[in-house]
Design an enzyme around this catalytic site. Structure first.
Site, PDB file in Angstrom:
ATOM      1  N   PRO A   1       0.815  -1.221   0.000  1.00 12.29           N
ATOM      2  CA  PRO A   1       0.000   0.000   0.000  1.00 12.29           C
ATOM      3  C   PRO A   1       0.849   1.272   0.000  1.00 12.29           C
ATOM      4  O   PRO A   1       0.337   2.362  -0.254  1.00 12.29           O
ATOM      5  CB  PRO A   1      -0.825  -0.099   1.278  1.00 12.29           C
ATOM      6  CG  PRO A   1      -0.574  -1.432   1.860  1.00 12.29           C
ATOM      7  CD  PRO A   1       0.564  -2.075   1.155  1.00 12.29           C
TER       8      PRO A   1
ATOM      9  N   GLU B   1       2.486  -7.579   8.910  1.00 12.18           N
ATOM     10  CA  GLU B   1       2.662  -6.156   9.214  1.00 12.18           C
ATOM     11  C   GLU B   1       3.726  -5.508   8.352  1.00 12.18           C
ATOM     12  O   GLU B   1       3.904  -4.313   8.350  1.00 12.18           O
ATOM     13  CB  GLU B   1       2.973  -5.960  10.694  1.00 12.18           C
ATOM     14  CG  GLU B   1       1.734  -5.752  11.551  1.00 12.18           C
ATOM     15  CD  GLU B   1       0.722  -6.891  11.424  1.00 12.18           C
ATOM     16  OE1 GLU B   1       1.158  -8.046  11.256  1.00 12.18           O
ATOM     17  OE2 GLU B   1      -0.471  -6.625  11.471  1.00 12.18           O
TER      18      GLU B   1
ATOM     19  N   ARG C   1      -2.606  -8.233 -20.726  1.00  8.32           N
ATOM     20  CA  ARG C   1      -3.517  -7.945 -21.846  1.00  8.32           C
ATOM     21  C   ARG C   1      -2.987  -6.842 -22.764  1.00  8.32           C
ATOM     22  O   ARG C   1      -3.528  -6.624 -23.845  1.00  8.32           O
ATOM     23  CB  ARG C   1      -4.951  -7.702 -21.400  1.00  8.32           C
ATOM     24  CG  ARG C   1      -5.190  -6.604 -20.419  1.00  8.32           C
ATOM     25  CD  ARG C   1      -6.557  -6.748 -19.762  1.00  8.32           C
ATOM     26  NE  ARG C   1      -7.660  -6.685 -20.717  1.00  8.32           N
ATOM     27  CZ  ARG C   1      -7.977  -5.631 -21.448  1.00  8.32           C
ATOM     28  NH1 ARG C   1      -7.258  -4.532 -21.349  1.00  8.32           N
ATOM     29  NH2 ARG C   1      -8.986  -5.651 -22.280  1.00  8.32           N
TER      30      ARG C   1
ATOM     31  N   ASP D   1     -10.488   0.959 -24.948  1.00  7.01           N
ATOM     32  CA  ASP D   1     -10.745   0.673 -23.536  1.00  7.01           C
ATOM     33  C   ASP D   1     -10.760   1.942 -22.708  1.00  7.01           C
ATOM     34  O   ASP D   1     -10.009   2.879 -22.976  1.00  7.01           O
ATOM     35  CB  ASP D   1      -9.618  -0.204 -22.940  1.00  7.01           C
ATOM     36  CG  ASP D   1      -9.803  -1.657 -23.281  1.00  7.01           C
ATOM     37  OD1 ASP D   1     -10.818  -2.001 -23.893  1.00  7.01           O
ATOM     38  OD2 ASP D   1      -8.908  -2.439 -22.921  1.00  7.01           O
TER      39      ASP D   1
HETATM   40 CL1  6GU Z   1      -0.126  -3.768  -3.311  1.00  7.12          CL
HETATM   41  N1  6GU Z   1      -0.914  -4.492  -0.917  1.00  7.12           N
HETATM   42  C1  6GU Z   1      -1.739  -4.438   0.139  1.00  7.12           C
HETATM   43  N2  6GU Z   1      -1.509  -5.211   1.201  1.00  7.12           N
HETATM   44  N3  6GU Z   1      -2.774  -3.623   0.204  1.00  7.12           N
HETATM   45  C2  6GU Z   1      -2.987  -2.860  -0.873  1.00  7.12           C
HETATM   46  C3  6GU Z   1      -2.180  -2.882  -1.996  1.00  7.12           C
HETATM   47  C4  6GU Z   1      -1.132  -3.717  -1.986  1.00  7.12           C
HETATM   48  N4  6GU Z   1      -2.657  -2.000  -2.885  1.00  7.12           N
HETATM   49  C5  6GU Z   1      -3.723  -1.458  -2.314  1.00  7.12           C
HETATM   50  N5  6GU Z   1      -3.929  -1.964  -1.099  1.00  7.12           N
END
Ligand code: 6GU
Length: 257
Positions: free
Chosen positions: A95, A122, A160, A175
């Site tokens: 994230p 974590e 794709r 697209d």
């Molecule tokens: Cl790549 N990993 C995690 N754990 N949560 C996420 C993410 C990735 N992308 C958005 N949320």
């Protein structure tokens, strides 16, 4: 293209890669995907992949050693003549990464080999980030339990885009997000369903008129749903004027079309 994915949950990848477009790309040897269990690169009896965080706190941290060894082993096997020293994207799904989008997918589709590392728990030992990974990617502002689903999303979007993967060469062209606009409405038979008719213009056989209608619909839809995309979309002079007019009529509480 070759994609190697490092994960603690290899079973998660069984389903999504065995369907439709992705499987066809694999069958046609346009892409090869290898799933690696990080646990297979441990050396202790308990096959330990995680450990307590230095400094304390809840949650376990993925150890650096098995992740480094997995990447090095993949590189050595793939590039023996370079002694495994090959520059290629090693992407950590997290994230904290840069936000994935069509543009990043296009950039990645230009590489012949990608290594994806799925984070979990974590976190992952920071030395993986500092000394192994070349890029960090997130698929959106929400938290998944791990990088696996994100890796599948990334792989699907990238694959794709590879030449020959989609049936007809231009099926990616219109697209949503390729054009910078959302896609125009689509219809198929029957011509009237429960009294709802297909727009007349689509039955006209007038290809120029159809193309113009679709383009207008794409712009309209983008303005309604994702107006911020219009700032970056490549629009003609007349189209910009149209957008300006529509925006004004929106703000003055005009009709919706
Ligand atoms: Cl790549 N990993 C995690 N754990 N949560 C996420 C993410 C990735 N992308 C958005 N949320």
């Amino acid at each position: 293209m070759r994609i190697d994915i490092l994960t603690l949950f290899p079973q998660m990848f069984q389903g999504p890669f065995s369907e439709s477009i992705f499987q066809r790309a694999v069958d046609r040897r346009l892409v090869a995907v290898n799933i690696h269990n990080i646990r297979d690169y441990t050396h202790d009896k308990h096959r330990t992949v995680d450990d307590y965080a230095y400094g304390g706190g809840a949650g376990m941290v993925i150890k650096a050693e098995p992740v480094f060894e997995a990447v090095e082993s993949i590189k050595s096997e793939a590039y023996p003549e370079q002694g495994g020293r090959k520059e290629l994207p090693v992407i950590l799904l997290t994230p904290q990464g840069r936000l994935f989008c069509q543009k990043i997918a296009e950039e990645l589709s230009g590489h012949s080999h990608l290594i994806l590392i799925c984070g979990r728990y974590e976190g992952i030992d920071e030395r993986v980030r500092e000394h192994l990974v070349t890029d960090e990617v997130s698929i959106g502002d929400y938290v998944l339990s791990g990088g696996e689903l994100a890796a599948m999303v990334l792989a699907d979007v990238v694959v794709r885009l590879l030449p020959g993967v989609l049936g007809s060469e231009d099926s990616a062209r219109d697209d949503s997000h390729t054009t910078g606009l959302l896609e125009y409405p689509q219809y198929t038979r029957p011509e009237v369903y429960r009294g709802w008719s297909v727009p007349e213009v689509l039955l006209s056989g007038n290809h120029a008129q159809i193309a113009r209608w679709r383009r207008q619909q794409a712009i309209l839809r983008t303005l309604e749903r994702r107006p911020e995309l219009l700032d970056k979309a490549s629009l003609g002079v007349e189209e910009r004027t149209l957008v300006g007019r529509l925006k004004k009529s929106q703000s003055t509480g005009g009709g919706d079309k």
